[in-house]
Design a protein around this motif. Structure first.
Motif, PDB file in Angstrom:
ATOM      1  N   TRP A  61       0.860  -1.345   0.300  1.00 16.94           N
ATOM      2  CA  TRP A  61      -0.012  -0.032  -0.143  1.00 16.94           C
ATOM      3  C   TRP A  61       0.965   1.269   0.134  1.00 16.94           C
ATOM      4  O   TRP A  61       0.486   2.620  -0.729  1.00 16.94           O
ATOM      5  CB  TRP A  61      -0.864  -0.652   1.637  1.00 16.94           C
ATOM      6  CG  TRP A  61      -2.011   0.797   1.843  1.00 16.94           C
ATOM      7  CD1 TRP A  61      -3.012   1.234   1.018  1.00 16.94           C
ATOM      8  CD2 TRP A  61      -1.202   2.212   2.697  1.00 16.94           C
ATOM      9  NE1 TRP A  61      -3.187   2.807   1.264  1.00 16.94           N
ATOM     10  CE2 TRP A  61      -2.104   2.930   2.278  1.00 16.94           C
ATOM     11  CE3 TRP A  61      -0.132   2.552   3.112  1.00 16.94           C
ATOM     12  CZ2 TRP A  61      -2.369   4.560   3.221  1.00 16.94           C
ATOM     13  CZ3 TRP A  61       0.065   3.481   3.665  1.00 16.94           C
ATOM     14  CH2 TRP A  61      -1.453   4.618   4.030  1.00 16.94           C
ATOM     15  N   GLY A  65      -0.048   2.197  -3.262  1.00 16.49           N
ATOM     16  CA  GLY A  65      -1.037   2.945  -2.915  1.00 16.49           C
ATOM     17  C   GLY A  65      -1.027   3.826  -3.017  1.00 16.49           C
ATOM     18  O   GLY A  65      -1.740   5.089  -3.691  1.00 16.49           O
ATOM     19  N   GLN A 145      -2.723  -8.275  -0.715  1.00 15.98           N
ATOM     20  CA  GLN A 145      -1.001  -8.061  -1.257  1.00 15.98           C
ATOM     21  C   GLN A 145      -0.624  -9.179  -2.287  1.00 15.98           C
ATOM     22  O   GLN A 145       0.536  -8.803  -2.893  1.00 15.98           O
ATOM     23  CB  GLN A 145      -0.744  -8.726   0.112  1.00 15.98           C
ATOM     24  CG  GLN A 145      -0.657  -7.347   1.124  1.00 15.98           C
ATOM     25  CD  GLN A 145      -0.128  -6.311   1.385  1.00 15.98           C
ATOM     26  OE1 GLN A 145       0.559  -5.988   0.807  1.00 15.98           O
ATOM     27  NE2 GLN A 145      -1.714  -5.171   1.325  1.00 15.98           N
ATOM     28  N   GLU A 318      -1.163   3.061  -9.660  1.00 17.35           N
ATOM     29  CA  GLU A 318      -1.101   2.378 -10.006  1.00 17.35           C
ATOM     30  C   GLU A 318       0.580   2.086 -10.268  1.00 17.35           C
ATOM     31  O   GLU A 318       1.300   1.953 -10.096  1.00 17.35           O
ATOM     32  CB  GLU A 318      -1.317   1.248  -9.588  1.00 17.35           C
ATOM     33  CG  GLU A 318      -2.394   0.604 -11.397  1.00 17.35           C
ATOM     34  CD  GLU A 318      -2.561  -0.349 -11.257  1.00 17.35           C
ATOM     35  OE1 GLU A 318      -2.069  -1.121 -12.573  1.00 17.35           O
ATOM     36  OE2 GLU A 318      -4.100  -0.856  -9.964  1.00 17.35           O
ATOM     37  N   PHE A 410      -5.019   1.101  -3.999  1.00 17.05           N
ATOM     38  CA  PHE A 410      -5.651   1.867  -2.695  1.00 17.05           C
ATOM     39  C   PHE A 410      -6.740   1.459  -1.816  1.00 17.05           C
ATOM     40  O   PHE A 410      -6.693   1.203   0.049  1.00 17.05           O
ATOM     41  CB  PHE A 410      -5.417   3.272  -2.763  1.00 17.05           C
ATOM     42  CG  PHE A 410      -5.191   3.932  -1.398  1.00 17.05           C
ATOM     43  CD1 PHE A 410      -4.515   4.236  -1.185  1.00 17.05           C
ATOM     44  CD2 PHE A 410      -6.731   4.071  -1.021  1.00 17.05           C
ATOM     45  CE1 PHE A 410      -3.946   5.583  -0.021  1.00 17.05           C
ATOM     46  CE2 PHE A 410      -6.672   5.282   0.253  1.00 17.05           C
ATOM     47  CZ  PHE A 410      -5.162   5.269   0.442  1.00 17.05           C
ATOM     48  N   ILE A 413      -6.715  -2.980  -0.513  1.00 17.32           N
ATOM     49  CA  ILE A 413      -5.701  -3.648   0.225  1.00 17.32           C
ATOM     50  C   ILE A 413      -6.572  -2.673   2.321  1.00 17.32           C
ATOM     51  O   ILE A 413      -6.383  -3.059   3.303  1.00 17.32           O
ATOM     52  CB  ILE A 413      -4.636  -2.512   0.485  1.00 17.32           C
ATOM     53  CG1 ILE A 413      -3.819  -3.502  -0.643  1.00 17.32           C
ATOM     54  CG2 ILE A 413      -3.554  -2.636   2.051  1.00 17.32           C
ATOM     55  CD1 ILE A 413      -2.858  -3.246  -1.059  1.00 17.32           C
ATOM     56  N   LEU A 414      -6.787  -1.561   1.564  1.00 18.14           N
ATOM     57  CA  LEU A 414      -7.639  -1.050   2.576  1.00 18.14           C
ATOM     58  C   LEU A 414      -8.714  -1.183   3.109  1.00 18.14           C
ATOM     59  O   LEU A 414      -8.905  -1.468   4.617  1.00 18.14           O
ATOM     60  CB  LEU A 414      -8.205   0.849   2.719  1.00 18.14           C
ATOM     61  CG  LEU A 414      -8.133   1.828   3.479  1.00 18.14           C
ATOM     62  CD1 LEU A 414      -6.730   1.548   4.073  1.00 18.14           C
ATOM     63  CD2 LEU A 414      -8.698   2.897   3.203  1.00 18.14           C
TER      64      LEU A 414
END
Length: 512
Positions: A61, A65, A145, A318, A410, A413-414
């Motif tokens: 990230w 990200g 990931q 990205e 972004f 993953i968050l």
């Protein structure tokens, strides 16, 4: 004929992988018990723990990200830096030592261990719920990931997404299978150093290589004046407020997330925490600020007024890191940056897989079904469960790529990060600072935090009128608040056991 630049990148990557395997082999010599496999025998030094905690907390990230976010958001992206810096400092300054003292007194080596001992649980309900939620969100987070690994290989090496994801997956699985937690922490130290040096030095190199002209602010204003608005880019004041809160509240995830707090269990003593605090804080400030700055430089250099940045820089930016390294660095340094990106990703995957494995092996298998089993047998089961969790995450990553090819890295993953944080951070905070917090309150907090992440993500974000505001705010802050309120109310209704309060008071009264 094969591109010589590609071969240089592969050669550097091979050296990097070789170092990871060497770390795994050396670490394996220290694995003699369950405590060694999951918390390094509680003998880790502050440098290793600080770098490991930050490398684990940041992940891919940070490099893919957050650099992309900097390109899309402009100056307002620095609110992420503010939020993370506060979260890391508060965690190390006010929570780490108290958590270390109590987890040591309980003999805990997992977060469910800590919680069960803290509340003097008479049943396995709390342990089962904590371990189950931990496994669910960790698998989702690991999948995100692995997904980033595939994206990184594709954007930086031109390797097919699926092949890249598989390569990264097998690399990290191999060295943690061999060396467990010690391998994860030692490799995190190595990988964290790579991340730190790469991120801090890159914007300096880019700045002196660019045509600086009138400066950064003028460059952004020439593209889009809203990019220089630190308080947000919208004409809607409420939208700006929700956006700033969404960015800055990311730091809440450092106030008790299991993958970070298990590192506090592993550190030698409380004095090491005082030293590690400054290392972790400096790492966060410099790397996060550098990541946003790299994104801003990319926006100035690669785009012009009226252009859609996602067309040029990729979905949510990205491709920012790969584009800027290819443009400004020689091939050998580009190759090192490929290794740095993989470092960020793998430093998180290894820690999460070990955490999920501990939940299954320690909290389900040993504590509930086989309390008398010997450590030697558990270590074997730990490795097997690690492999199973890893393959489940790999399958989910492939499904994510197939179902949502235009996903925003972004936020994907968050979601996983927020799920873990909203479930466990309120529980850890309340358990450390409120003696009136009860076991039933903790269970209510975990369930409400877990459910809130799902509700805010899939219901509130889809609402016509308020949905865009919750998209900007994201799910962590409201889920966090819901978990704390529910835990408080339930604990008032069902207070803790007197013996649990007495035990906490006795532990807190002890000097180091």
């Amino acid at each position: 004929m094969q591109d010589p630049n590609f071969m240089i990148k592969i050669a550097v990557l091979a050296v990097y992988v070789g170092i990871l395997f060497l770390i795994g082999i050396l670490a394996s010599r220290r694995i003699k018990s369950m405590s060694d496999y999951y918390v390094g025998g509680k003998k880790m030094g502050f440098w290793a723990v600080a770098f490991s905690a930050r490398a684990t907390g940041e992940s891919g990230w940070l490099l893919i990200g957050l650099t992309g976010m900097g390109a899309m958001a402009g100056y307002s992206g620095y609110w992420v830096v503010v939020g993370e810096l506060l979260g890391v400092f508060v965690s190390w300054q006010f929570m780490a030592k108290r958590f270390k003292k109590r987890s040591d007194a309980y003999g805990a080596i997992t977060i469910p261990d800590y919680l069960s001992s803290h509340f003097k649980s008479s049943t396995h309900t709390l342990r089962i719920i904590a371990a189950a939620i931990l496994v669910i969100f960790i698998v989702i987070y690991v999948a995100s990931q692995i997904d980033v690994t595939g994206v990184a290989f594709k954007s930086m090496l031109g390797i097919d997404y699926k092949i890249g994801a598989l390569i990264g997956f097998f690399i990290v699985l191999a060295y943690i299978f061999i060396g467990g937690f010690v391998a994860a922490v030692w490799s995190d130290l190595f990988q964290g150093l790579l991340m730190f040096l790469g991120l801090v030095l890159l914007p300096i190199v880019v700045w002196f290589s660019m045509d600086q002209g009138a400066g950064i602010t003028a460059g952004l204003n020439a593209i889009d004046p809203t990019l220089t608005q630190i308080m947000g880019r919208s004409n809607d004041g409420w939208m700006n407020l929700f956006t700033i809160l969404g960015f800055s509240m990311i730091g809440l995830g450092f106030l008790g997330s299991p993958q970070v707090y298990v590192r506090f269990m592993s550190i030698k003593n409380e004095k090491e925490i005082d030293k590690g605090k400054w290392v972790a804080t400096a790492f966060t400030l410099l790397t996060d600020a550098s990541a946003v700055t790299i994104g801003i430089f990319a926006r100035i250099y690669f785009t012009k007024e009226g252009q859609d940045p996602e067309v040029i820089l990729g979905n949510s930016g990205e491709n920012v890191l790969s584009m800027i390294t290819e443009e400004f660095l020689p091939t050998i340094l580009v190759a090192i940056f490929v290794a740095i990106v993989l470092s960020a990703i793998m430093s998180t995957i290894d820690s999460l897989l070990i955490l999920a494995s501990s939940a299954i092996t320690r909290d389900f298998y040993q504590k509930i079904f086989k309390p008398n089993i010997i450590d030697e047998s558990l270590t074997k089961i730990s490795r097997i469960s690690t492999v199973i969790m890893a393959f489940v995450a790999l399958i989910i990553a492939m499904i994510i790529n197939y179902v949502s090819p235009d996903r925003q890295i972004f936020w994907v993953i968050l979601f996983g990060w927020s799920g873990i944080a909203a479930t466990f951070c309120p529980v850890i905070i309340l358990s450390l600072f409120w003696k009136g917090y009860s076991e039933k309150g903790a269970i209510a907090s975990m369930i409400s935090g877990f459910m809130s992440v799902i509700i805010f993500n899939f219901i509130f974000k889809e609402m016509t009128d308020i949905g865009p505001y919750f998209v900007a705010l994201d799910v962590l802050a409201p889920s966090f608040i819901a978990a704390i309120l529910v835990g408080f109310i339930v604990s008032k209704k069902y207070p803790p056991r007197a013996e649990a309060i007495k035990m906490i008071e006795e532990i807190d009264a002890l000097k180091e």
